[in-house]
Design a protein around this motif. Structure first.
Motif, PDB file in Angstrom:
ATOM      1  N   THR A  37       0.830  -1.211   0.000  1.00 52.28           N
ATOM      2  CA  THR A  37       0.000   0.000   0.000  1.00 52.28           C
ATOM      3  C   THR A  37       0.859   1.253   0.000  1.00 52.28           C
ATOM      4  OG1 THR A  37      -0.101  -0.050   2.408  1.00 52.28           O
ATOM      5  CG2 THR A  37      -1.878  -1.154   1.204  1.00 52.28           C
ATOM      6  N   PHE A  38       0.225   2.365  -0.368  1.00 47.65           N
ATOM      7  CA  PHE A  38       0.919   3.656  -0.355  1.00 47.65           C
ATOM      8  C   PHE A  38      -0.090   4.775  -0.145  1.00 47.65           C
ATOM      9  CE2 PHE A  38      -0.489   3.143  -4.685  1.00 47.65           C
ATOM     10  CZ  PHE A  38      -0.751   4.414  -5.161  1.00 47.65           C
ATOM     11  N   HIS A  42       5.084  14.239  -0.460  1.00 47.10           N
ATOM     12  CA  HIS A  42       5.604  13.092   0.293  1.00 47.10           C
ATOM     13  C   HIS A  42       4.845  11.831  -0.122  1.00 47.10           C
ATOM     14  CE1 HIS A  42       6.516  16.111   3.800  1.00 47.10           C
ATOM     15  NE2 HIS A  42       7.265  16.327   2.734  1.00 47.10           N
ATOM     16  N   VAL A  43       5.559  10.727  -0.206  1.00 43.70           N
ATOM     17  CA  VAL A  43       4.942   9.430  -0.496  1.00 43.70           C
ATOM     18  C   VAL A  43       5.248   8.474   0.647  1.00 43.70           C
ATOM     19  CG1 VAL A  43       4.836   7.459  -2.070  1.00 43.70           C
ATOM     20  CG2 VAL A  43       5.141   9.767  -2.987  1.00 43.70           C
ATOM     21  N   HIS A  44       4.205   7.864   1.203  1.00 46.15           N
ATOM     22  CA  HIS A  44       4.336   6.841   2.240  1.00 46.15           C
ATOM     23  C   HIS A  44       4.104   5.467   1.607  1.00 46.15           C
ATOM     24  CE1 HIS A  44       4.140   9.256   6.090  1.00 46.15           C
ATOM     25  NE2 HIS A  44       3.748  10.165   5.213  1.00 46.15           N
ATOM     26  N   VAL A  45       4.964   4.534   1.926  1.00 45.28           N
ATOM     27  CA  VAL A  45       4.799   3.157   1.446  1.00 45.28           C
ATOM     28  C   VAL A  45       4.784   2.225   2.652  1.00 45.28           C
ATOM     29  CG1 VAL A  45       5.735   1.317  -0.006  1.00 45.28           C
ATOM     30  CG2 VAL A  45       5.998   3.708  -0.707  1.00 45.28           C
ATOM     31  N   GLY A  46       3.813   1.324   2.694  1.00 51.77           N
ATOM     32  CA  GLY A  46       3.677   0.420   3.818  1.00 51.77           C
ATOM     33  C   GLY A  46       4.845  -0.538   3.951  1.00 51.77           C
ATOM     34  N   LEU A  63       7.369   3.750   5.273  1.00 49.03           N
ATOM     35  CA  LEU A  63       8.597   4.459   4.932  1.00 49.03           C
ATOM     36  C   LEU A  63       8.164   5.674   4.123  1.00 49.03           C
ATOM     37  CD1 LEU A  63      11.860   2.850   3.531  1.00 49.03           C
ATOM     38  CD2 LEU A  63      11.068   5.091   2.805  1.00 49.03           C
ATOM     39  N   GLU A  64       8.604   6.835   4.525  1.00 52.51           N
ATOM     40  CA  GLU A  64       8.167   8.090   3.920  1.00 52.51           C
ATOM     41  C   GLU A  64       9.308   8.717   3.118  1.00 52.51           C
ATOM     42  OE1 GLU A  64       6.341  12.435   5.346  1.00 52.51           O
ATOM     43  OE2 GLU A  64       7.278  11.078   6.794  1.00 52.51           O
ATOM     44  N   VAL A  65       9.054   8.995   1.840  1.00 58.27           N
ATOM     45  CA  VAL A  65      10.031   9.661   0.978  1.00 58.27           C
ATOM     46  C   VAL A  65       9.563  11.088   0.751  1.00 58.27           C
ATOM     47  CG1 VAL A  65      11.062   9.705  -1.328  1.00 58.27           C
ATOM     48  CG2 VAL A  65      10.845   7.545  -0.097  1.00 58.27           C
TER      49      VAL A  65
END
Length: 361
Positions: free
Chosen positions: A3-4, A126-130, A226-228
């Motif tokens: 997920t993201f 910002h992009v969050h990935v599970g 994890l947040e980029v």
């Protein structure tokens, strides 16, 4: 499927001058408060900013529909109050002394960074990935970090500062260097090493809590992600979607490599830091650091190497064809920074205004 989620920040600007307008309170209040609506809207550091955090997605098409719907609502609400909502890393012109959002936390941060506030007028994506655990997240982070200069180059969208061209695709990245903690995170031995080192930063250099550690990639303190955070805010959806797809694939690849026991790519911290500066200046128009060779290579070639690195992850998500199409669009029309520069050079401020108005329609 992994997920993201996406966080998009926007400036509210005056339609004539394109200078920040401190109307976030009003605009946020008037946006939809439907409890069934996905995502949520919040204030940001400045009174001229707002941030929208999406719901959790599994498909890129879900994200596209959601982001397009919100952007349309935001544009209409902003126009109702006589301003434009714009996705850009910096506005064309900037306030001499911006007004901070009336929040105890933001006021505390502002007091700590002091004169830095005057120039800290920036917006990001910002992009969050599970990730399944913080241990796994640290392994993925060690892989993602070496590709941060590439992601920055693909998403530069802040070429102006105080009414002048800067010569950089991402002037936001230059401004960020004034923060106590920024840029590429170090490599970590494991989750315990990460926790120990990030918590030691609290209280040092206006770092009021772990959320103010401003590395371009980090583990979220609030979510299992994890947040980029390397990208500028974007004029339109295409680069945001590209960033989301590439980021998810990078994290998935890092997680898979950890499961196989493969060591993360080794690139010296100082080289990555210099490569970030290089990418913020030249974007995709010059050379980028290739993590494998540790040499500067043509941007298209490095991007091709990135695609090969995340090959399996793109297949697993079904995002390959869309990523290729989005990259082809990027090579054709350029980054947001290149578009802003092109419109400004052709028509001055009125020309740039045309681009900004069309992007916020």
């Amino acid at each position: 499927m992994t997920t993201f989620g996406i966080e998009e920040e926007f400036f509210l600007v005056d339609p004539r001058s394109l200078r920040p307008a401190g109307l976030a309170d009003t605009v946020v209040h008037d946006l939809s408060t439907d409890a069934e609506a996905p995502g949520f809207v919040t204030h940001e550091f400045l009174a001229s900013q707002l941030e929208r955090s999406t719901a959790v997605f599994t498909e890129l098409a879900e994200a596209e529909a959601d982001l397009a719907g919100f952007r349309s609502e935001l544009a209409a609400t902003a126009r109702m109050h006589g301003v434009l909502a714009v996705g850009t890393g910096t506005t064309f012109d900037a306030d001499a002394a911006p007004t901070l959002t009336d929040s105890a936390r933001y006021q505390r941060i502002g007091a700590g960074v002091r004169g830095v506030v005057r120039d800290h007028q920036i917006c990001a994506t910002h992009v969050h990935v599970g990730v399944p655990s913080r241990e796994a997240g640290v392994h993925a982070l060690n892989c993602v970090r070496v590709w941060l200069p590439t992601l920055m180059a693909l998403t530069g969208n802040s070429p102006f500062w105080r009414g002048r061209e800067t010569g950089f695709d991402s002037w936001r990245a230059v401004i960020m260097r004034r923060w106590a903690t920024t840029g590429c995170p170090p490599a970590f031995a494991d989750a315990a090493d990460y926790e120990r080192r990030i918590r030691r930063l609290v209280g040092v250099g206006a770092t009021v809590d772990t959320a103010t550690v401003a590395w371009y990639a980090r583990l979220s303190e609030a979510y299992p992600t994890l947040e980029v955070r390397v990208a500028d805010a974007q004029l339109d959806l295409a680069p945001t979607l590209l960033l989301a797809a590439l980021t998810r694939a990078l994290v998935v690849t890092g997680l898979a490599e950890a499961e196989r026991g493969a060591p993360p790519p080794e690139v010296e911290h100082e080289l990555l830091d210099a490569a970030l500066w290089h990418a913020s200046r030249d974007g995709i128009q010059g050379k980028l650091l290739d993590p494998a060779s540790r040499q500067l290579v043509a941007a298209r070639a490095v991007t091709g190497n990135l695609l090969r690195y995340i090959d399996d992850a793109l297949d697993a998500s079904g995002d390959r064809s869309r990523v290729i199409a989005l990259l082809e669009r990027l090579w054709r029309i350029g980054t947001g920074a290149q578009q802003q520069q092109r419109y400004f050079r052709a028509g001055g401020l009125p020309g740039l205004r045309t681009l900004v108005e069309s992007s916020s329609a």
